[in-house]
Design a protein around this motif. Structure first.
Motif, PDB file in Angstrom:
ATOM      1  N   GLN A   1     -10.111   6.407   3.809  1.00  0.00           N
ATOM      2  CA  GLN A   1      -9.412   6.098   5.061  1.00  0.00           C
ATOM      3  C   GLN A   1      -7.974   5.634   4.803  1.00  0.00           C
ATOM      4  O   GLN A   1      -7.245   5.348   5.750  1.00  0.00           O
ATOM      5  CB  GLN A   1     -10.169   4.978   5.783  1.00  0.00           C
ATOM      6  CG  GLN A   1     -11.589   5.357   6.147  1.00  0.00           C
ATOM      7  CD  GLN A   1     -11.631   6.594   7.048  1.00  0.00           C
ATOM      8  OE1 GLN A   1     -10.832   6.716   7.976  1.00  0.00           O
ATOM      9  NE2 GLN A   1     -12.592   7.489   6.776  1.00  0.00           N
ATOM     10  N   GLY A   2      -7.571   5.563   3.564  1.00  0.00           N
ATOM     11  CA  GLY A   2      -6.210   5.178   3.231  1.00  0.00           C
ATOM     12  C   GLY A   2      -6.031   3.714   2.930  1.00  0.00           C
ATOM     13  O   GLY A   2      -4.914   3.270   2.667  1.00  0.00           O
ATOM     14  N   TRP A   3      -7.155   2.938   2.954  1.00  0.00           N
ATOM     15  CA  TRP A   3      -7.028   1.505   2.668  1.00  0.00           C
ATOM     16  C   TRP A   3      -7.088   1.261   1.176  1.00  0.00           C
ATOM     17  O   TRP A   3      -7.813   1.934   0.442  1.00  0.00           O
ATOM     18  CB  TRP A   3      -8.147   0.725   3.363  1.00  0.00           C
ATOM     19  CG  TRP A   3      -8.004   0.774   4.875  1.00  0.00           C
ATOM     20  CD1 TRP A   3      -8.708   1.543   5.719  1.00  0.00           C
ATOM     21  CD2 TRP A   3      -7.096  -0.004   5.626  1.00  0.00           C
ATOM     22  NE1 TRP A   3      -8.314   1.338   7.016  1.00  0.00           N
ATOM     23  CE2 TRP A   3      -7.303   0.374   6.985  1.00  0.00           C
ATOM     24  CE3 TRP A   3      -6.130  -0.981   5.363  1.00  0.00           C
ATOM     25  CZ2 TRP A   3      -6.585  -0.188   8.053  1.00  0.00           C
ATOM     26  CZ3 TRP A   3      -5.441  -1.524   6.406  1.00  0.00           C
ATOM     27  CH2 TRP A   3      -5.648  -1.119   7.737  1.00  0.00           C
ATOM     28  N   VAL A   4      -6.291   0.291   0.735  1.00  0.00           N
ATOM     29  CA  VAL A   4      -6.193  -0.018  -0.690  1.00  0.00           C
ATOM     30  C   VAL A   4      -7.394  -0.862  -1.082  1.00  0.00           C
ATOM     31  O   VAL A   4      -7.622  -1.933  -0.502  1.00  0.00           O
ATOM     32  CB  VAL A   4      -4.881  -0.757  -1.007  1.00  0.00           C
ATOM     33  CG1 VAL A   4      -4.831  -1.128  -2.477  1.00  0.00           C
ATOM     34  CG2 VAL A   4      -3.680   0.085  -0.632  1.00  0.00           C
ATOM     35  N   LEU A   5      -8.135  -0.378  -2.106  1.00  0.00           N
ATOM     36  CA  LEU A   5      -9.300  -1.102  -2.604  1.00  0.00           C
ATOM     37  C   LEU A   5      -8.914  -1.970  -3.796  1.00  0.00           C
ATOM     38  O   LEU A   5      -9.481  -3.056  -3.964  1.00  0.00           O
ATOM     39  CB  LEU A   5     -10.396  -0.106  -3.004  1.00  0.00           C
ATOM     40  CG  LEU A   5     -10.949   0.785  -1.882  1.00  0.00           C
ATOM     41  CD1 LEU A   5     -11.992   1.747  -2.412  1.00  0.00           C
ATOM     42  CD2 LEU A   5     -11.527  -0.058  -0.754  1.00  0.00           C
TER      43      LEU A   5
ATOM     44  N   ASP B   1      -1.880  -7.683  -4.300  1.00  0.00           N
ATOM     45  CA  ASP B   1      -3.146  -8.057  -3.660  1.00  0.00           C
ATOM     46  C   ASP B   1      -3.515  -6.961  -2.672  1.00  0.00           C
ATOM     47  O   ASP B   1      -2.740  -6.682  -1.746  1.00  0.00           O
ATOM     48  CB  ASP B   1      -2.989  -9.403  -2.960  1.00  0.00           C
ATOM     49  CG  ASP B   1      -4.291  -9.888  -2.328  1.00  0.00           C
ATOM     50  OD1 ASP B   1      -5.307  -9.232  -2.556  1.00  0.00           O
ATOM     51  OD2 ASP B   1      -4.212 -10.910  -1.629  1.00  0.00           O
ATOM     52  N   PRO B   2      -4.664  -6.333  -2.843  1.00  0.00           N
ATOM     53  CA  PRO B   2      -5.034  -5.224  -1.937  1.00  0.00           C
ATOM     54  C   PRO B   2      -5.088  -5.668  -0.488  1.00  0.00           C
ATOM     55  O   PRO B   2      -4.740  -4.877   0.408  1.00  0.00           O
ATOM     56  CB  PRO B   2      -6.408  -4.789  -2.447  1.00  0.00           C
ATOM     57  CG  PRO B   2      -6.441  -5.238  -3.867  1.00  0.00           C
ATOM     58  CD  PRO B   2      -5.657  -6.499  -3.926  1.00  0.00           C
ATOM     59  N   ALA B   3      -5.506  -6.908  -0.229  1.00  0.00           N
ATOM     60  CA  ALA B   3      -5.645  -7.362   1.147  1.00  0.00           C
ATOM     61  C   ALA B   3      -4.292  -7.463   1.843  1.00  0.00           C
ATOM     62  O   ALA B   3      -4.221  -7.417   3.068  1.00  0.00           O
ATOM     63  CB  ALA B   3      -6.355  -8.712   1.151  1.00  0.00           C
ATOM     64  N   ALA B   4      -3.236  -7.636   1.038  1.00  0.00           N
ATOM     65  CA  ALA B   4      -1.906  -7.788   1.644  1.00  0.00           C
ATOM     66  C   ALA B   4      -1.191  -6.447   1.849  1.00  0.00           C
ATOM     67  O   ALA B   4      -0.098  -6.406   2.409  1.00  0.00           O
ATOM     68  CB  ALA B   4      -1.047  -8.687   0.758  1.00  0.00           C
ATOM     69  N   LEU B   5      -1.811  -5.389   1.381  1.00  0.00           N
ATOM     70  CA  LEU B   5      -1.150  -4.078   1.491  1.00  0.00           C
ATOM     71  C   LEU B   5      -1.600  -3.371   2.748  1.00  0.00           C
ATOM     72  O   LEU B   5      -2.755  -3.485   3.167  1.00  0.00           O
ATOM     73  CB  LEU B   5      -1.479  -3.224   0.268  1.00  0.00           C
ATOM     74  CG  LEU B   5      -0.987  -3.779  -1.090  1.00  0.00           C
ATOM     75  CD1 LEU B   5      -1.440  -2.874  -2.229  1.00  0.00           C
ATOM     76  CD2 LEU B   5       0.518  -3.954  -1.095  1.00  0.00           C
TER      77      LEU B   5
ATOM     78  N   ASN C   1      -2.100   0.107   5.174  1.00  0.00           N
ATOM     79  CA  ASN C   1      -2.801   1.379   5.009  1.00  0.00           C
ATOM     80  C   ASN C   1      -1.835   2.387   4.406  1.00  0.00           C
ATOM     81  O   ASN C   1      -0.699   2.552   4.849  1.00  0.00           O
ATOM     82  CB  ASN C   1      -3.300   1.875   6.367  1.00  0.00           C
ATOM     83  CG  ASN C   1      -4.241   3.066   6.199  1.00  0.00           C
ATOM     84  OD1 ASN C   1      -3.791   4.150   5.882  1.00  0.00           O
ATOM     85  ND2 ASN C   1      -5.539   2.833   6.443  1.00  0.00           N
ATOM     86  N   HIS C   2      -2.302   3.073   3.337  1.00  0.00           N
ATOM     87  CA  HIS C   2      -1.466   4.061   2.641  1.00  0.00           C
ATOM     88  C   HIS C   2      -1.797   5.488   3.037  1.00  0.00           C
ATOM     89  O   HIS C   2      -1.365   6.440   2.356  1.00  0.00           O
ATOM     90  CB  HIS C   2      -1.649   3.915   1.123  1.00  0.00           C
ATOM     91  CG  HIS C   2      -0.909   2.744   0.525  1.00  0.00           C
ATOM     92  ND1 HIS C   2      -0.684   1.559   1.204  1.00  0.00           N
ATOM     93  CD2 HIS C   2      -0.317   2.580  -0.709  1.00  0.00           C
ATOM     94  CE1 HIS C   2      -0.027   0.716   0.437  1.00  0.00           C
ATOM     95  NE2 HIS C   2       0.218   1.316  -0.763  1.00  0.00           N
ATOM     96  N   GLY C   3      -2.493   5.646   4.112  1.00  0.00           N
ATOM     97  CA  GLY C   3      -2.905   7.005   4.484  1.00  0.00           C
ATOM     98  C   GLY C   3      -1.745   7.896   4.893  1.00  0.00           C
ATOM     99  O   GLY C   3      -1.884   9.130   4.891  1.00  0.00           O
TER     100      GLY C   3
ATOM    101  N   THR D   1       7.202  -0.944  -0.830  1.00  0.00           N
ATOM    102  CA  THR D   1       6.643  -2.230  -1.273  1.00  0.00           C
ATOM    103  C   THR D   1       7.536  -2.891  -2.325  1.00  0.00           C
ATOM    104  O   THR D   1       7.853  -4.071  -2.245  1.00  0.00           O
ATOM    105  CB  THR D   1       5.229  -2.038  -1.832  1.00  0.00           C
ATOM    106  OG1 THR D   1       4.428  -1.397  -0.856  1.00  0.00           O
ATOM    107  CG2 THR D   1       4.637  -3.376  -2.249  1.00  0.00           C
ATOM    108  N   LEU D   2       7.963  -2.088  -3.338  1.00  0.00           N
ATOM    109  CA  LEU D   2       8.729  -2.646  -4.466  1.00  0.00           C
ATOM    110  C   LEU D   2      10.240  -2.532  -4.277  1.00  0.00           C
ATOM    111  O   LEU D   2      11.005  -3.168  -4.985  1.00  0.00           O
ATOM    112  CB  LEU D   2       8.331  -1.952  -5.760  1.00  0.00           C
ATOM    113  CG  LEU D   2       6.840  -2.070  -6.145  1.00  0.00           C
ATOM    114  CD1 LEU D   2       6.553  -1.297  -7.416  1.00  0.00           C
ATOM    115  CD2 LEU D   2       6.451  -3.535  -6.307  1.00  0.00           C
ATOM    116  N   GLY D   3      10.658  -1.701  -3.333  1.00  0.00           N
ATOM    117  CA  GLY D   3      12.104  -1.551  -3.080  1.00  0.00           C
ATOM    118  C   GLY D   3      12.842  -0.845  -4.191  1.00  0.00           C
ATOM    119  O   GLY D   3      14.009  -1.152  -4.416  1.00  0.00           O
ATOM    120  N   GLN D   4      12.236   0.068  -4.932  1.00  0.00           N
ATOM    121  CA  GLN D   4      12.900   0.814  -5.985  1.00  0.00           C
ATOM    122  C   GLN D   4      12.305   2.220  -6.049  1.00  0.00           C
ATOM    123  O   GLN D   4      11.254   2.493  -5.486  1.00  0.00           O
ATOM    124  CB  GLN D   4      12.737   0.122  -7.334  1.00  0.00           C
ATOM    125  CG  GLN D   4      11.278   0.008  -7.789  1.00  0.00           C
ATOM    126  CD  GLN D   4      11.130  -0.760  -9.104  1.00  0.00           C
ATOM    127  OE1 GLN D   4      12.065  -1.373  -9.577  1.00  0.00           O
ATOM    128  NE2 GLN D   4       9.927  -0.719  -9.679  1.00  0.00           N
TER     129      GLN D   4
END
Length: 604
Positions: free
Chosen positions: A84-88, A94-98, A100-102, A124-127
């Motif tokens: 579903q695009g969620w980070v495990l 921290d996966p909970a702070a990310l 959806n990457h779908g 996320t990282l700005g690079q």
């Protein structure tokens, strides 16, 4: 900056630019190659991690710990994403702070069952990051049909490429000195001949047309040197021809009897010949470039130039100078040479009024000619007048005599005496006219003169006229040396002495005194002269008349001259004889006291 320094610097700059371009192209090419290899390596690592997940624990904590361990070992960021695009799990966050990457491009492709590769800036990282995502197989785990994504920063490749930038620049720096030396030698082989050609052209430009360059090359510089040498030779030839032509023109101008003056548009003198100096009575040497009105103040050059410009053609004007000279001046507007004229100037030239053009003045001295014409008119008038009176008298006497011979023979004898007197006057006038004509037209020169004893000749003339002097009871004193020889024409000198002595006898009252003296003297220049003085105590000559008594037919007292029998030509003959012998005659006289005529003749 000279070409000798400029060309090596330009060459070094050009090679530097070329080396920079090469370095840029190499760096960009290698970056693409390195990124491709990096993606291949990341794909292999992702495949290995996907295989590792098949036997891994299924709880989230264990998955997160495993992912962090793998990421730390591989020095890369690993992310496990469900279907579903969620980070495990994520090795660096921290996966909970990310979120959806779908919606990530590489995730979409991997969820569709294809391996995905992407280069983009990480939100996320700005690079800039390099991403590789591989699909996971179907299983009972939470990541079933999910995605394993590996990411590495792209600047790792840039650090690897830093060396590729430096290599071309290092090579350029190593080769710079040899390249500069080669460029300097090549430039010097060009600039040294150019400098010699420059020196040659400077010499030619300064007027040294004999100068030649010794450059011998088989290239364009050699051809240029040959052309310049040929040009200098032609200029030398033309300078010689121009100098000869200028010398001829100067000789022609110097030999001309007419004055020639050339002025520029501002009236400044450009050229003048000696005849112009003589006619205008002005010293034009050293006045070139100065206004003609300053060099010759009496000459109305500005007025004449204005008239010629207004007329639009050459004009001829008569000019009377304050000195009494009569000049005929031809004024010719000259065409300006070599200059590009404006439309206004072209219009002026078409209308004949180009005020920027030089002006030519041709000056002829008409003083002598006009004086001669006046003298001829006066001569004809005087001759007519002098002949009219005796001829009328002769006519009247002849008519009277024709009747008196029959009626009164004694009276007829008186008429015959008067007729003889009138005939004698005509003979004397004719003789004087012939003498004057002979003197004016004679071509006898000083070289053909013979030695004449002037003292002896004076004694002879006094003796010849002694009877005429005795008739009026004159006392004649002759004071001359034993001999005084002058070069001259004996007949002319006799006429000079006779006329002076006859005038003294004629215009001195009875019982007067006449003195004839002759002496020699040396002037301050060391030249020897014979001085003849004929002095009397006669009636004298008024001061106002003394300047004209040497003119033909001029008489101070016309009535007295007729009574005494003068023709009015005696003193004119005296002046001609004196001047023909290189001498002069002058008079000093006071009315009622007497006159002294002084003749000066050169002794050698």
């Amino acid at each position: 900056m000279r070409i000798r320094s400029k060309l090596p610097l330009l060459f070094a700059l050009a090679t530097l630019v070329f080396a920079g371009i090469v370095a840029l192209v190499v760096a960009l090419t290698l970056r693409g190659v390195f990124l491709d290899r990096l993606e291949d390596e990341m794909s292999r690592q992702a495949q290995q991690y996907a295989a590792t997940l098949q036997g891994a624990p299924v709880d989230s904590d264990s998955l997160q710990a495993l992912t962090q361990t793998i990421g730390s070992t591989a020095n890369a960021r690993f992310t496990v994403i469900d279907s579903q695009g969620w980070v495990l799990a994520d090795s660096e966050a921290d996966p909970a702070a990310l979120e959806n990457h779908g919606d990530r491009p590489e995730i979409k492709q991997a969820l569709a069952g294809n391996e995905a590769r992407e280069r983009r800036r990480s939100a996320t990282l700005g690079q800039e990051e390099v991403y590789v995502a591989v699909p996971l197989p179907e299983s009972s785990a939470t990541w079933s049909e999910g995605v394993v994504r590996i990411a590495q920063p792209a600047d790792r490749i840039d650090a690897m490429l830093a060396a590729s930038w430096r290599i071309p620049l290092i090579v350029w720096a190593v080769l710079l000195i040899p390249m500069m030396a080669a460029a300097y030698l090549l430039t010097r082989s060009i600039t040294r001949p150019l400098e010699r050609l420059r020196d040659m052209t400077a010499q030619v430009a300064s007027g040294d047309f004999n100068h030649r360059t010794s450059i011998r090359r088989n290239d364009e510089l050699g051809e240029l040197a040959d052309s310049l040498n040929s040009m200098a030779a032609q200029l030398e030839t033309r300078e010689t021809e121009l100098g000869a032509e200028l010398e001829r023109s100067q000789q022609v101008l110097a030999a001309m009897s007419d004055g020639v003056l050339v002025t520029d548009a501002g009236g400044r003198l450009l050229r003048g010949n000696p005849a112009a100096e003589r006619i205008l009575g002005a010293d034009l040497s050293g006045t070139l470039g100065t206004p003609l009105v300053v060099a010759a103040r009496a000459f109305p050059s500005h007025m004449l130039a204005e008239k010629a410009l207004e007329a639009g053609r050459p004009i001829t004007e008569m000019v009377e100078l304050p000195s009494g000279r009569s000049l005929s001046v031809e004024v010719v507007p000259l065409q300006k040479v070599g200059a590009q004229e404006s439309e206004a100037g072209m219009g002026d030239r078409k209308s004949g009024r180009d005020r920027s053009a030089p002006m030519l003045f041709v000056v002829r001295d008409e003083t002598a000619r006009r004086l001669t014409e006046r003298m001829r008119r006066d001569f004809a008038t005087n001759v007519s007048h002098e002949l009219k009176t005796p001829l009328a008298g002769l006519s009247l006497l002849a008519q009277t005599l024709s009747s008196a011979i029959r009626e009164d023979p004694r009276q007829a004898e008186k008429f015959v005496d008067r007729l003889s007197t009138e005939v004698d006057r005509l003979n004397e006038l004719t003789r004087d006219l012939l003498t004057l004509s002979r003197l004016e037209e004679s071509e006898t020169s000083v070289a053909t003169f013979a030695p004449v004893d002037l003292a002896h000749l004076a004694a002879q003339v006094v003796d010849e006229l002694s009877s005429a002097a005795d008739a009026k009871r004159h006392g004649v004193v002759l004071d001359v040396p034993e001999d005084l020889v002058v070069p001259g024409d004996k007949t002319g000198l006799r006429t000079l002495l006779r006329n002076l002595l006859e005038n003294a006898i004629r215009y001195t009252e009875p019982g007067g005194h006449i003195t004839v003296t002759l002496r020699s003297y040396d002037d301050q220049d060391g030249k020897s002269w014979a001085i003849l003085n004929v002095a009397d105590d006669g009636v004298g000559i008024p001061l106002a008349e003394q300047q004209r008594i040497f003119e033909r037919f001029y008489r101070v007292d016309k009535a007295r001259s007729r009574e005494t029998g003068g023709t009015g030509l005696g003193l004119s003959i005296v002046r001609h004889v004196a001047e023909r012998h290189g001498g002069s005659v002058k008079v000093q006289s006071t009315v009622g006291v007497g006159s002294t005529f002084t003749v000066r003749l050169p002794l050698a």
